[in-house]
Scaffold this active site. Sequence first.
Site, PDB file in Angstrom:
ATOM      1  N   HIS A  75      -4.965  -6.994   0.466  1.00 22.15           N
ATOM      2  CA  HIS A  75      -4.394  -5.744  -0.036  1.00 22.15           C
ATOM      3  C   HIS A  75      -4.926  -5.480  -1.444  1.00 22.15           C
ATOM      4  O   HIS A  75      -4.417  -6.054  -2.414  1.00 22.15           O
ATOM      5  CB  HIS A  75      -2.869  -5.827  -0.079  1.00 22.15           C
ATOM      6  CG  HIS A  75      -2.226  -5.815   1.262  1.00 22.15           C
ATOM      7  ND1 HIS A  75      -1.858  -4.641   1.896  1.00 22.15           N
ATOM      8  CD2 HIS A  75      -1.900  -6.817   2.113  1.00 22.15           C
ATOM      9  CE1 HIS A  75      -1.320  -4.923   3.065  1.00 22.15           C
ATOM     10  NE2 HIS A  75      -1.339  -6.240   3.228  1.00 22.15           N
ATOM     11  N   CYS A  98      -6.021  -4.242   5.581  1.00 24.06           N
ATOM     12  CA  CYS A  98      -5.181  -5.137   6.365  1.00 24.06           C
ATOM     13  C   CYS A  98      -5.282  -4.787   7.851  1.00 24.06           C
ATOM     14  O   CYS A  98      -6.353  -4.911   8.438  1.00 24.06           O
ATOM     15  CB  CYS A  98      -3.747  -5.130   5.834  1.00 24.06           C
ATOM     16  SG  CYS A  98      -2.758  -6.531   6.435  1.00 24.06           S
ATOM     17  N   GLU A 116      -4.427  -2.975  -3.252  1.00 27.91           N
ATOM     18  CA  GLU A 116      -3.375  -2.330  -4.046  1.00 27.91           C
ATOM     19  C   GLU A 116      -2.355  -3.331  -4.570  1.00 27.91           C
ATOM     20  O   GLU A 116      -1.536  -2.990  -5.427  1.00 27.91           O
ATOM     21  CB  GLU A 116      -2.684  -1.235  -3.212  1.00 27.91           C
ATOM     22  CG  GLU A 116      -1.688  -1.720  -2.179  1.00 27.91           C
ATOM     23  CD  GLU A 116      -2.289  -2.235  -0.887  1.00 27.91           C
ATOM     24  OE1 GLU A 116      -1.516  -2.512   0.051  1.00 27.91           O
ATOM     25  OE2 GLU A 116      -3.523  -2.377  -0.805  1.00 27.91           O
TER      26      GLU A 116
END
Length: 201
Positions: free
Chosen positions: A182, A78, A184
Amino acid sequence: MIAVIDYGAGNLFSVCNALEYLGLNHQLTKKTEDLRAADGLILPGVGAFPAGMQMLRESGLVEVICEESKKKPLLGICLGMQMLLEESDEVAPCKGLGLIRGSVHRIPSQRVIIPHMGWNELTVLQADCPLLQGLEQPLYTYFVHSYQAFCDDANIVAYADYDGRIPALITDGGYVFGAQFHPEKSGEQGLQMLRNFGGML
């Protein structure tokens, strides 16, 4: 060991939680010696480019990040991805790390909602990228951002279409990678990318 660079920016713990879930040895650290000893580096981040770069400079880690990125895998996520580039005009003109040629500007479209938030399908341009190994199409990842990278096509591994191309995964062609999305927060496909990063060490 993966060093997750702690310079005061957000989303540090979500990245660490994902690495913990995957069983990847990692350490959240702001120590120069830890970054030098690590096998790979992750530079997370959310927020504005100038504030992120200021915190990174105040941490005293800019030089070591640039040095170590020539020797071992580095993944920016990001804002961390955006700071890999040369400069940004978010808020005010600001220099980045300059590890990938290009700049960061507001998403130019007037026809879609900004920030770009939610799931988007990726179009893969470099299927041999080590971060994408074992992933099947279609590939969807989760985005939250108002600014995007502008760089050469040769540096774009994959892009999202949001009323125009938004570079989603970029590289310098060596050890440096950046994800605008992202991983994750991108389900099993995003976790596989982090697994693949661990496999590069």
